[in-house]
Design a protein around this motif. Structure first.
Motif, PDB file in Angstrom:
ATOM      1  N   LEU A  83       0.806  -1.219   0.000  1.00  0.00           N
ATOM      2  CA  LEU A  83       0.000   0.000   0.000  1.00  0.00           C
ATOM      3  C   LEU A  83       0.842   1.273   0.000  1.00  0.00           C
ATOM      4  CD1 LEU A  83      -2.636  -1.154   2.650  1.00  0.00           C
ATOM      5  CD2 LEU A  83      -2.890  -1.115   0.153  1.00  0.00           C
ATOM      6  N   LYS A  84       0.278   2.290  -0.631  1.00  0.00           N
ATOM      7  CA  LYS A  84       0.947   3.594  -0.644  1.00  0.00           C
ATOM      8  C   LYS A  84       0.911   4.220   0.744  1.00  0.00           C
ATOM      9  CE  LYS A  84       0.033   4.702  -5.491  1.00  0.00           C
ATOM     10  NZ  LYS A  84      -0.718   5.545  -6.441  1.00  0.00           N
ATOM     11  N   PHE A  92      -9.065   0.065   3.877  1.00  0.00           N
ATOM     12  CA  PHE A  92      -8.730  -0.594   2.610  1.00  0.00           C
ATOM     13  C   PHE A  92      -9.119  -2.067   2.644  1.00  0.00           C
ATOM     14  CE2 PHE A  92      -5.871  -3.093  -0.025  1.00  0.00           C
ATOM     15  CZ  PHE A  92      -5.988  -2.457  -1.242  1.00  0.00           C
ATOM     16  N   ALA A  93      -8.755  -2.750   3.718  1.00  0.00           N
ATOM     17  CA  ALA A  93      -9.043  -4.182   3.838  1.00  0.00           C
ATOM     18  C   ALA A  93     -10.549  -4.436   3.889  1.00  0.00           C
ATOM     19  CB  ALA A  93      -8.360  -4.742   5.083  1.00  0.00           C
ATOM     20  N   THR A  94     -11.287  -3.522   4.469  1.00  0.00           N
ATOM     21  CA  THR A  94     -12.741  -3.653   4.547  1.00  0.00           C
ATOM     22  C   THR A  94     -13.358  -3.544   3.155  1.00  0.00           C
ATOM     23  OG1 THR A  94     -12.684  -2.681   6.756  1.00  0.00           O
ATOM     24  CG2 THR A  94     -14.824  -2.753   5.659  1.00  0.00           C
ATOM     25  N   ASP A 109      -6.600   3.973  -6.196  1.00  0.00           N
ATOM     26  CA  ASP A 109      -5.211   4.297  -6.494  1.00  0.00           C
ATOM     27  C   ASP A 109      -4.365   4.216  -5.217  1.00  0.00           C
ATOM     28  OD1 ASP A 109      -3.021   5.126  -7.987  1.00  0.00           O
ATOM     29  OD2 ASP A 109      -3.395   7.236  -7.534  1.00  0.00           O
ATOM     30  N   GLU A 110      -4.560   3.139  -4.477  1.00  0.00           N
ATOM     31  CA  GLU A 110      -3.900   3.044  -3.167  1.00  0.00           C
ATOM     32  C   GLU A 110      -2.784   2.011  -3.121  1.00  0.00           C
ATOM     33  OE1 GLU A 110      -7.906   2.234  -2.314  1.00  0.00           O
ATOM     34  OE2 GLU A 110      -7.809   3.332  -0.442  1.00  0.00           O
TER      35      GLU A 110
END
Ligand code: CU
Length: 156
Positions: A83-84, A92-94, A109-110
């Motif tokens: 991940l950025k 994000f994981a959710t 765009d992560e």
């Protein structure tokens, strides 16, 4: 008296020799290799074998993710998602949970780079450029895995 003087001279020369050696051995920045190979393994116990990976900025990273287990990717699938900076891992994981059709890779765009989702006995290799100096999170986005299948890439 002459003996003492020659002993003094000996010590002086000895020290000079050591200094010269030390300066030759001093590290040279340009000696950083242009490429690095990283092997990350995972298993049926929902674990990565490394929690910290290292690279130098601008290095070309070739990363191989192995799954040393036996379970199918539908049951014990693993991936490597880097991940950025600044991306909220939990958020994000959710969202990744809802991206089942896309092997749990959400749109956006992560991500710096990611492998495909693999099952037991499989592996996947990706190549990407190391980002700028810093610390970057990586996780497995298969449902329920990111809590322990996580680590950091330290870029020096
Ligand atoms: Cu996993």
């Amino acid at each position: 008296m002459k003996k003492i003087f020659s002993l003094f001279l000996f010590i002086l020369l000895g020290c000079g020799g050591n200094n010269q050696k030390a300066s030759i051995e001093s590290e040279n920045e340009s000696s950083v290799p242009k490429e690095i190979n990283i092997i990350l393994s995972s298993n049926d116990n929902m674990l990565f074998d490394k929690q910290i990976l290292y690279a130098y900025s601008r290095q070309k990273i070739t990363l191989t993710l192995n799954h040393n287990g036996k379970l199918d990717k539908k049951i014990m699938g693993h991936n490597f998602v880097l991940l950025k900076t600044g991306v909220d891992v939990v958020d994000f994981a959710t969202r990744a949970l809802e991206a089942r059709e896309n092997d749990y890779i959400p749109e956006g765009d992560e991500i710096i780079s990611y492998t495909k989702l693999i099952g037991g006995g499989e592996s996947d290799t990706i190549t990407f450029d190391a980002p700028t100096k810093g610390t970057y999170n990586y996780i497995c986005t298969f449902p329920g895995h990111y809590g322990i299948m996580k680590g950091i890439l330290v870029v020096k």
